[in-house]
Design an enzyme around this catalytic site. Sequence first.
Site, mmCIF file in Angstrom:
data_model
loop_
_atom_site.group_PDB
_atom_site.id
_atom_site.type_symbol
_atom_site.label_atom_id
_atom_site.label_comp_id
_atom_site.label_asym_id
_atom_site.label_seq_id
_atom_site.Cartn_x
_atom_site.Cartn_y
_atom_site.Cartn_z
ATOM 1 N N ALA A 79 0.831 -1.209 0.000
ATOM 2 C CA ALA A 79 0.000 0.000 0.000
ATOM 3 C C ALA A 79 0.869 1.264 0.000
ATOM 4 O O ALA A 79 2.113 1.188 -0.045
ATOM 5 C CB ALA A 79 -0.950 -0.035 1.189
ATOM 6 N N HIS A 80 0.229 2.385 0.104
ATOM 7 C CA HIS A 80 0.875 3.696 -0.081
ATOM 8 C C HIS A 80 2.108 3.926 0.805
ATOM 9 O O HIS A 80 2.162 3.487 1.946
ATOM 10 C CB HIS A 80 -0.141 4.814 0.198
ATOM 11 C CG HIS A 80 -0.628 4.813 1.625
ATOM 12 N ND1 HIS A 80 -0.005 5.535 2.613
ATOM 13 C CD2 HIS A 80 -1.640 4.156 2.229
ATOM 14 C CE1 HIS A 80 -0.627 5.335 3.756
ATOM 15 N NE2 HIS A 80 -1.625 4.500 3.551
#
Length: 219
Positions: free
Chosen positions: A138-139
Amino acid sequence: MKALVVVGGGGHGRELLDVVEAVNAVRPQFDLLGVLDDGTPDLEVLAACGVRHLGPVRLLAELDAQYVLGIGSPDARRVIDLAATEWGRVPATLVHPSAVVGRRVTLGPGTVVCGLASITTNVRTGRHVHLNIAATVAHDCRLGDYVTLAPGARLSGAVTAGEGSTIGTGAVVIQGCAVGAGTIVGAGAVVVRDLPADVVAVGVPARPRPSARNASGVP
Ligand SMILES: CC(C)(COP(=O)(O)OP(=O)(O)OC[C@H]1O[C@@H](n2cnc3c(N)ncnc32)[C@H](O)[C@@H]1OP(=O)(O)O)[C@@H](O)C(=O)NCCC(=O)NCCS
């Protein structure tokens, strides 16, 4: 077309052959010369994959080809990468067409993203990082050189995976946690706190136990 060799003729090496084939099916990019392996890969299985065992890894010094490292062990990838760099070879970066990679993602040289893996946004990977099938990142994650994400491993946002760390199959690291260099997170573990370097951590929540490397006193 760029000439390419896969280093490692075992299971993971053959997985990379599939990635190369899938990449070429979308747009021919690589002329796959074959596999380099110091051991004795199963020649019949390789032939069934349509590739040849070219010889030992040191042949890479003489081949005008890019390389990817089809080897699960981060330590082995580091050793071969250092030698290949000394020989003047340049790694290829592979992304399976079924993987989802966001636009603000920087993949380091030699990084391999296998089928169904996902990377969202503002992620950086180092050299020869491997995201196996269906791994998700994820980010804002940072993955150091030679990190391995086993199948289905999941990194939440802003996770740091230190150089040479391995996140086991189906393991989860929650947001903001750091996994130390060389650490192995066991299959199915859930990391909810930072983990130090060079430990093996298992369970839910993941707790470290001394790694074989530490136990043997080898630095
Ligand atoms: C964590 C791991 C590295 C430990 O390997 P190991 O040091 O060889 O461990 P062992 O198999 O000797 O097991 C030691 C103990 O840990 C336990 N254990 C092993 N893996 C475990 C895991 N993932 N979660 C919980 N406990 C685990 C074993 O049951 C055993 O417990 P016991 O002493 O009470 O019987 C390994 O089991 C693992 O999970 N590796 C990741 C595998 C993976 O993701 N492969 C993907 C390949 S593509």
